[in-house]
Design an enzyme around this catalytic site. Structure first.
Site, PDB file in Angstrom:
ATOM      1  CB  SER A  43       5.025  -1.327  12.076  1.00 42.88           C
ATOM      2  OG  SER A  43       4.601   0.000  12.299  1.00 42.88           O
ATOM      3  CD  GLU A 100      -3.395  -2.326   7.520  1.00 45.35           C
ATOM      4  OE1 GLU A 100      -2.253  -2.446   7.096  1.00 45.35           O
ATOM      5  OE2 GLU A 100      -4.116  -1.351   7.266  1.00 45.35           O
ATOM      6  CD  GLU A 138      -2.976   5.554   6.734  1.00 47.60           C
ATOM      7  OE1 GLU A 138      -3.055   5.562   5.500  1.00 47.60           O
ATOM      8  OE2 GLU A 138      -1.976   5.121   7.344  1.00 47.60           O
ATOM      9  CG  ASN A 166      -1.786   1.216   1.326  1.00 46.81           C
ATOM     10  OD1 ASN A 166      -1.829   2.026   0.388  1.00 46.81           O
ATOM     11  ND2 ASN A 166      -2.496   1.380   2.432  1.00 46.81           N
ATOM     12  CD1 TRP A 167       3.995   1.248  -2.440  1.00 46.68           C
ATOM     13  CD2 TRP A 167       3.864   1.999  -4.548  1.00 46.68           C
ATOM     14  NE1 TRP A 167       4.876   0.518  -3.198  1.00 46.68           N
ATOM     15  CE2 TRP A 167       4.823   0.955  -4.489  1.00 46.68           C
ATOM     16  CE3 TRP A 167       3.612   2.602  -5.775  1.00 46.68           C
ATOM     17  CZ2 TRP A 167       5.520   0.522  -5.621  1.00 46.68           C
ATOM     18  CZ3 TRP A 167       4.301   2.180  -6.898  1.00 46.68           C
ATOM     19  CH2 TRP A 167       5.247   1.151  -6.819  1.00 46.68           C
ATOM     20  CE  LYS A 168      -0.316   3.334   4.677  1.00 46.15           C
ATOM     21  NZ  LYS A 168      -0.237   3.451   6.118  1.00 46.15           N
ATOM     22  CG  HIS A 190      -5.973   2.030   5.278  1.00 39.78           C
ATOM     23  ND1 HIS A 190      -5.535   2.915   6.232  1.00 39.78           N
ATOM     24  CD2 HIS A 190      -4.948   1.162   5.061  1.00 39.78           C
ATOM     25  CE1 HIS A 190      -4.277   2.600   6.567  1.00 39.78           C
ATOM     26  NE2 HIS A 190      -3.901   1.540   5.866  1.00 39.78           N
ATOM     27  N   GLY A 234       2.254   2.558  11.019  1.00 38.91           N
ATOM     28  CA  GLY A 234       3.171   3.691  10.945  1.00 38.91           C
ATOM     29  C   GLY A 234       3.898   3.989  12.249  1.00 38.91           C
ATOM     30  N   GLY A 279       2.931  -1.027   4.382  1.00 41.42           N
ATOM     31  CA  GLY A 279       2.902   0.393   4.042  1.00 41.42           C
ATOM     32  C   GLY A 279       4.307   0.924   3.811  1.00 41.42           C
ATOM     33  N   GLY A 280       4.861   1.593   4.812  1.00 35.87           N
ATOM     34  CA  GLY A 280       6.162   2.270   4.690  1.00 35.87           C
ATOM     35  C   GLY A 280       7.264   1.416   4.074  1.00 35.87           C
TER      36      GLY A 280
HETATM   37  P1  13P Z   1       2.868   0.690   7.789  1.00 39.78           P
HETATM   38  O1  13P Z   1       3.424  -0.605   7.246  1.00 39.78           O
HETATM   39  O2  13P Z   1       3.586   1.900   7.307  1.00 39.78           O
HETATM   40  O3  13P Z   1       2.684   0.633   9.278  1.00 39.78           O
HETATM   41  O4  13P Z   1       1.399   0.841   7.171  1.00 39.78           O
HETATM   42  C1  13P Z   1       0.537  -0.242   7.253  1.00 39.78           C
HETATM   43  C2  13P Z   1      -0.656   0.065   6.465  1.00 39.78           C
HETATM   44  O5  13P Z   1      -1.394   0.977   6.788  1.00 39.78           O
HETATM   45  C3  13P Z   1      -0.892  -0.725   5.262  1.00 39.78           C
HETATM   46  O6  13P Z   1      -2.172  -0.528   4.785  1.00 39.78           O
END
Ligand code: 13P
Length: 238
Positions: free
Chosen positions: A198, A157, A87, A8-10, A85, A163, A219-220
């Site tokens: 994470s 999640e 977020e 997930n590149w956001k 998600h 994050g 994510g990151g």
């Molecule tokens: P991180 O891996 O950056 O914690 O993000 C997880 C995420 O939100 C994937 O959708």
């Protein structure tokens, strides 16, 4: 079952050049979810990877500024879509009712959905049963009246892990994965379960080796080619 790694590149676009020459092994399914305008960049540069979207709208077409329909995603070769998600739930006030409409529209169009669920730290502090109860209720609302469960991937999640640099304990994530799967025991189609929050190249293997955890939503770490490659390589051995 094949492991599934979803990136997930956001709202980011990492450099794609360093991927040149990376061949995906058939043992693992890898889905990249870039921001909408960059589907073509992923298609052109990352052969062998599948395409996912980070969101979708429930209507087919019309005066809905900024929204994208399931059919539009499909026409671009997108096979997966992240829905719910945390977020979006938190920052954009996305409700379970909206998520439920998105789930139905996406499944109806033949997309595989990656439905994100997970408890906040306030809930988790009350204990594992409180977290399970929270996730159970969230799933009940998000999947209300969804008869055919095929094509559903649930991403557990925990909000506090996203994050933060602190992933859940793999054994706790596996317990939650078992619990979530048990909620679907009576359904004809098996769901797949991802852990997200994470995940990085150091701890991915410790999640992936549990048979209840079918993959990771990253994510990151998915923005760093070397890290994502290592995570993918670990998935081959679990
Ligand atoms: P991180 O891996 O950056 O914690 O993000 C997880 C995420 O939100 C994937 O959708």
């Amino acid at each position: 079952m094949k492991k599934l790694i979803v990136a997930n590149w956001k709202m980011n676009l990492p450099a794609l050049k360093p991927w040149k020459g990376f061949r995906v092994q058939k043992k693992t399914e890898i889905v990249i979810c870039p921001p909408f305008p960059y589907f073509q960049n992923v298609k052109g540069n990352l052969p062998g990877f599948k395409l996912g979207a980070q969101d979708v709208f429930w209507e087919k077409s019309g005066a809905y500024t900024g929204e994208v329909s399931p059919a539009m995603l499909k026409s671009f070769g997108v096979g997966y879509v992240i829905i719910g998600h945390s977020e979006r739930r938190e920052w954009l006030n996305e409700t379970d009712e909206m998520i439920n409409k998105k789930v139905k529209a996406a499944l109806g169009a033949g997309l595989k959905i990656i439905l994100c669920v997970g408890e906040s730290w306030v809930v988790r502090k009350r204990g594992v049963s409180a977290a399970k109860n929270f996730v159970k209720n969230q799933l009940a609302r998000d999947l209300h009246d969804v008869k055919n469960k095929s094509g559903i991937i649930v991403a557990y999640e925990p909000v506090w892990a996203i994050g933060s640099g602190h992933s859940d304990k793999p054994s706790d994530a596996a317990e939650m994965a078992r619990f979530i799967k048990s909620l679907f025991a009576s359904s004809k189609s098996k769901i797949r379960l991802l852990y997200g929050g994470s995940v990085n190249d150091k701890d991915a293997a410790s999640f992936l080796h549990y048979k209840e955890i079918d993959g990771a939503l990253v994510g990151g770490a998915s923005l760093k080619v070397r890290e994502l490659k290592k995570i993918i390589t670990q998935s081959y051995h679990n």
